[in-house]
Design a protein around this motif. Sequence first.
Motif, PDB file in Angstrom:
ATOM      1  N   VAL A 311       0.848  -1.207   0.000  1.00 32.71           N
ATOM      2  CA  VAL A 311       0.000   0.000   0.000  1.00 32.71           C
ATOM      3  C   VAL A 311       0.878   1.249   0.000  1.00 32.71           C
ATOM      4  O   VAL A 311       0.624   2.212  -0.737  1.00 32.71           O
ATOM      5  CB  VAL A 311      -0.981   0.005   1.202  1.00 32.71           C
ATOM      6  CG1 VAL A 311      -1.650   1.362   1.350  1.00 32.71           C
ATOM      7  CG2 VAL A 311      -2.033  -1.091   1.045  1.00 32.71           C
ATOM      8  N   GLU A 312       1.943   1.207   0.814  1.00 31.03           N
ATOM      9  CA  GLU A 312       2.828   2.388   0.847  1.00 31.03           C
ATOM     10  C   GLU A 312       3.440   2.666  -0.526  1.00 31.03           C
ATOM     11  O   GLU A 312       3.485   3.808  -0.981  1.00 31.03           O
ATOM     12  CB  GLU A 312       3.936   2.191   1.899  1.00 31.03           C
ATOM     13  CG  GLU A 312       3.445   2.534   3.300  1.00 31.03           C
ATOM     14  CD  GLU A 312       4.228   1.822   4.396  1.00 31.03           C
ATOM     15  OE1 GLU A 312       5.407   1.491   4.157  1.00 31.03           O
ATOM     16  OE2 GLU A 312       3.635   1.587   5.465  1.00 31.03           O
ATOM     17  N   ALA A 313       3.866   1.600  -1.197  1.00 27.67           N
ATOM     18  CA  ALA A 313       4.450   1.772  -2.537  1.00 27.67           C
ATOM     19  C   ALA A 313       3.397   2.281  -3.513  1.00 27.67           C
ATOM     20  O   ALA A 313       3.672   3.104  -4.396  1.00 27.67           O
ATOM     21  CB  ALA A 313       5.025   0.449  -3.029  1.00 27.67           C
ATOM     22  N   CYS A 314       2.180   1.815  -3.354  1.00 32.16           N
ATOM     23  CA  CYS A 314       1.069   2.215  -4.237  1.00 32.16           C
ATOM     24  C   CYS A 314       0.783   3.710  -4.125  1.00 32.16           C
ATOM     25  O   CYS A 314       0.642   4.402  -5.136  1.00 32.16           O
ATOM     26  CB  CYS A 314      -0.181   1.401  -3.856  1.00 32.16           C
ATOM     27  SG  CYS A 314      -1.753   2.136  -4.307  1.00 32.16           S
ATOM     28  N   LEU A 315       0.730   4.201  -2.878  1.00 36.18           N
ATOM     29  CA  LEU A 315       0.241   5.567  -2.671  1.00 36.18           C
ATOM     30  C   LEU A 315       1.102   6.620  -3.371  1.00 36.18           C
ATOM     31  O   LEU A 315       0.575   7.574  -3.943  1.00 36.18           O
ATOM     32  CB  LEU A 315       0.140   5.866  -1.167  1.00 36.18           C
ATOM     33  CG  LEU A 315      -0.900   5.035  -0.399  1.00 36.18           C
ATOM     34  CD1 LEU A 315      -0.861   5.364   1.088  1.00 36.18           C
ATOM     35  CD2 LEU A 315      -2.308   5.237  -0.963  1.00 36.18           C
ATOM     36  N   GLY A 316       2.415   6.406  -3.347  1.00 42.53           N
ATOM     37  CA  GLY A 316       3.327   7.380  -3.962  1.00 42.53           C
ATOM     38  C   GLY A 316       3.041   7.532  -5.453  1.00 42.53           C
ATOM     39  O   GLY A 316       2.857   8.649  -5.958  1.00 42.53           O
ATOM     40  N   ASP A 317       2.995   6.391  -6.148  1.00 38.87           N
ATOM     41  CA  ASP A 317       2.761   6.419  -7.601  1.00 38.87           C
ATOM     42  C   ASP A 317       1.371   6.950  -7.930  1.00 38.87           C
ATOM     43  O   ASP A 317       1.179   7.752  -8.847  1.00 38.87           O
ATOM     44  CB  ASP A 317       2.866   4.992  -8.179  1.00 38.87           C
ATOM     45  CG  ASP A 317       4.272   4.663  -8.620  1.00 38.87           C
ATOM     46  OD1 ASP A 317       5.199   5.315  -8.098  1.00 38.87           O
ATOM     47  OD2 ASP A 317       4.438   3.765  -9.468  1.00 38.87           O
ATOM     48  N   LEU A 318       0.409   6.493  -7.153  1.00 35.18           N
ATOM     49  CA  LEU A 318      -0.980   6.860  -7.422  1.00 35.18           C
ATOM     50  C   LEU A 318      -1.173   8.374  -7.325  1.00 35.18           C
ATOM     51  O   LEU A 318      -1.825   8.992  -8.179  1.00 35.18           O
ATOM     52  CB  LEU A 318      -1.878   6.128  -6.414  1.00 35.18           C
ATOM     53  CG  LEU A 318      -3.361   6.086  -6.718  1.00 35.18           C
ATOM     54  CD1 LEU A 318      -3.635   5.618  -8.127  1.00 35.18           C
ATOM     55  CD2 LEU A 318      -4.058   5.162  -5.708  1.00 35.18           C
ATOM     56  N   LYS A 319      -0.564   8.941  -6.299  1.00 37.72           N
ATOM     57  CA  LYS A 319      -0.696  10.389  -6.093  1.00 37.72           C
ATOM     58  C   LYS A 319      -0.192  11.144  -7.324  1.00 37.72           C
ATOM     59  O   LYS A 319      -0.844  12.075  -7.816  1.00 37.72           O
ATOM     60  CB  LYS A 319       0.095  10.791  -4.848  1.00 37.72           C
ATOM     61  CG  LYS A 319      -0.144  12.198  -4.404  1.00 37.72           C
ATOM     62  CD  LYS A 319       0.457  12.455  -3.060  1.00 37.72           C
ATOM     63  CE  LYS A 319       0.220  13.905  -2.669  1.00 37.72           C
ATOM     64  NZ  LYS A 319       0.646  14.184  -1.319  1.00 37.72           N
ATOM     65  N   LYS A 320       0.956  10.698  -7.851  1.00 37.19           N
ATOM     66  CA  LYS A 320       1.530  11.371  -9.035  1.00 37.19           C
ATOM     67  C   LYS A 320       0.623  11.184 -10.259  1.00 37.19           C
ATOM     68  O   LYS A 320       0.385  12.114 -11.019  1.00 37.19           O
ATOM     69  CB  LYS A 320       2.915  10.783  -9.351  1.00 37.19           C
ATOM     70  CG  LYS A 320       3.985  11.265  -8.409  1.00 37.19           C
ATOM     71  CD  LYS A 320       5.354  10.762  -8.881  1.00 37.19           C
ATOM     72  CE  LYS A 320       6.188  10.350  -7.677  1.00 37.19           C
ATOM     73  NZ  LYS A 320       7.014   9.173  -7.828  1.00 37.19           N
ATOM     74  N   ASN A 321       0.129   9.957 -10.439  1.00 37.04           N
ATOM     75  CA  ASN A 321      -0.736   9.677 -11.606  1.00 37.04           C
ATOM     76  C   ASN A 321      -2.000  10.537 -11.575  1.00 37.04           C
ATOM     77  O   ASN A 321      -2.439  11.053 -12.613  1.00 37.04           O
ATOM     78  CB  ASN A 321      -1.157   8.206 -11.617  1.00 37.04           C
ATOM     79  CG  ASN A 321      -0.007   7.226 -11.827  1.00 37.04           C
ATOM     80  OD1 ASN A 321      -0.116   6.068 -11.474  1.00 37.04           O
ATOM     81  ND2 ASN A 321       1.102   7.676 -12.388  1.00 37.04           N
ATOM     82  N   ILE A 322      -2.580  10.682 -10.395  1.00 42.59           N
ATOM     83  CA  ILE A 322      -3.820  11.461 -10.267  1.00 42.59           C
ATOM     84  C   ILE A 322      -3.527  12.940 -10.541  1.00 42.59           C
ATOM     85  O   ILE A 322      -4.234  13.605 -11.307  1.00 42.59           O
ATOM     86  CB  ILE A 322      -4.437  11.274  -8.856  1.00 42.59           C
ATOM     87  CG1 ILE A 322      -4.917   9.826  -8.684  1.00 42.59           C
ATOM     88  CG2 ILE A 322      -5.594  12.257  -8.625  1.00 42.59           C
ATOM     89  CD1 ILE A 322      -5.298   9.443  -7.255  1.00 42.59           C
ATOM     90  N   ALA A 323      -2.441  13.423  -9.930  1.00 38.19           N
ATOM     91  CA  ALA A 323      -2.081  14.844 -10.109  1.00 38.19           C
ATOM     92  C   ALA A 323      -1.822  15.154 -11.590  1.00 38.19           C
ATOM     93  O   ALA A 323      -2.175  16.238 -12.084  1.00 38.19           O
ATOM     94  CB  ALA A 323      -0.841  15.166  -9.273  1.00 38.19           C
ATOM     95  N   LYS A 324      -1.237  14.196 -12.297  1.00 34.65           N
ATOM     96  CA  LYS A 324      -0.941  14.405 -13.718  1.00 34.65           C
ATOM     97  C   LYS A 324      -2.232  14.583 -14.532  1.00 34.65           C
ATOM     98  O   LYS A 324      -2.304  15.439 -15.417  1.00 34.65           O
ATOM     99  CB  LYS A 324      -0.143  13.192 -14.225  1.00 34.65           C
ATOM    100  CG  LYS A 324       0.418  13.339 -15.614  1.00 34.65           C
ATOM    101  CD  LYS A 324       1.395  12.206 -15.902  1.00 34.65           C
ATOM    102  CE  LYS A 324       1.871  12.250 -17.346  1.00 34.65           C
ATOM    103  NZ  LYS A 324       2.828  11.192 -17.657  1.00 34.65           N
ATOM    104  N   GLY A 325      -3.232  13.789 -14.208  1.00 37.48           N
ATOM    105  CA  GLY A 325      -4.519  13.897 -14.900  1.00 37.48           C
ATOM    106  C   GLY A 325      -5.187  15.243 -14.616  1.00 37.48           C
ATOM    107  O   GLY A 325      -5.677  15.919 -15.534  1.00 37.48           O
TER     108      GLY A 325
END
Length: 335
Positions: A311-325
């Motif tokens: 989950v910790e690894a997921c959150l970092g990437d997810l945050k960036k992907n969402i912000a990019k959109g």
Amino acid sequence: MLASRIQRRAFSASARNLSKVAVLGAAGGIGQPLSLLLKLNTRVTELALYDIRGGPGVAADISHVNTKSTVKGYDPTPSGLAEALKGSDIVLIPAGVPRKPGMTRDDLFNTNASIVRDLAKAVAESAPEAKLLIISNPVNSTVPICAEVFKARGVYNPKKLFGVTTLDVVRASRFVSEIKGTDPKDENITVIGGHSGVTIVPLFSQSNHPELSSNAELVNRVQFGGDEVVKAKDGAGSATLSMAFAGARMADALLRAADGEKGVIEPTFVESPLYKDQGIEFFSTNVELGPNGVEKIHPIGNIDANEQKLVEACLGDLKKNIAKGVAFVQENPGN
Ligand SMILES: NC(=O)C1=CN([C@@H]2O[C@H](COP(=O)(O)OP(=O)(O)OC[C@H]3O[C@@H](n4cnc5c(N)ncnc54)[C@H](O)[C@@H]3O)[C@@H](O)[C@H]2O)C=CC1
Ligand SMILES: O=C([O-])CC(=O)C(=O)O
């Protein structure tokens, strides 16, 4: 006895809604089998097929399948798109380019972001009440893109916007059943997070086989199952048939919930309160569906130490992907 059976039948007939379902990108690798599966779903009464090329041909073909729903293909024009969308209860978007070997889903962003933005605008204008199911990758970014488009037009309803992550759940169930020699219908694996690489987090500790959470090979296979297909197709695209199956399953879940069935639960990527305090607006967990879309977002529940790390690894990437959109729509609002 007979009277109650008749009454029950009358109730189920009257409880059934008329359901128009539109597929945008209907002539593609996913779009065609997805449209066929929707034609087989007796809850769908009208199927609207739109693509920038080939929509009417696919519609003519599928329309010969002898189930009751009507099927229509629309011209690749703004008015064709508007007509396809008008009155839709559910809109599925598998439009956009798929990966080739060596690419990540994020590599599709430059092409697919504007395709999804423009289709979302059309949905916001012609079918703002529809439940919108986004298949086009990168889902972690294309869903926030749709939310921004809807917000800009004052029609955003977070209960009705879904990123389709069902394929991750389908894969996890199948891969486990292969290892354990069980029937996949008995292997219900919750998958949370997003839909790419390490943002995909299977929760085996909550399954019939909690010990599988330490099976790094299996966890990796669920996270990178899409790569397996991309590699095997060798330049000819990514998962289409299993994705069509998964998309049809998600649409069916929404149709059943709309017909009043209780307890319909699917993991799906939606606006979620779970990690908002960390700036992550969208997250996939089990979601109970109802007639209006999202009924209840389930928490992730108890997870073990292996999963906590995932989950910790997921959150970092997810945050960036969402912000990019989000940034894409703010910087490129389009027409
Ligand atoms: N969410 C998920 O789990 C999965 C998502 N995908 C994604 O789904 C997308 C589609 O994949 P495929 O069907 O294999 O690709 P494809 O290239 O076979 O089909 C895409 C279709 O979209 C159409 N299209 C392009 N721009 C359009 C527009 N503006 N309006 C309407 N239609 C348009 C194309 O004409 C084509 O028919 C890709 O982005 C892929 O990465 C694929 C598998 C799983
Ligand atoms: O891997 C891809 O690019 C397509 C996809 O999302 C999947 O198969 O899960």
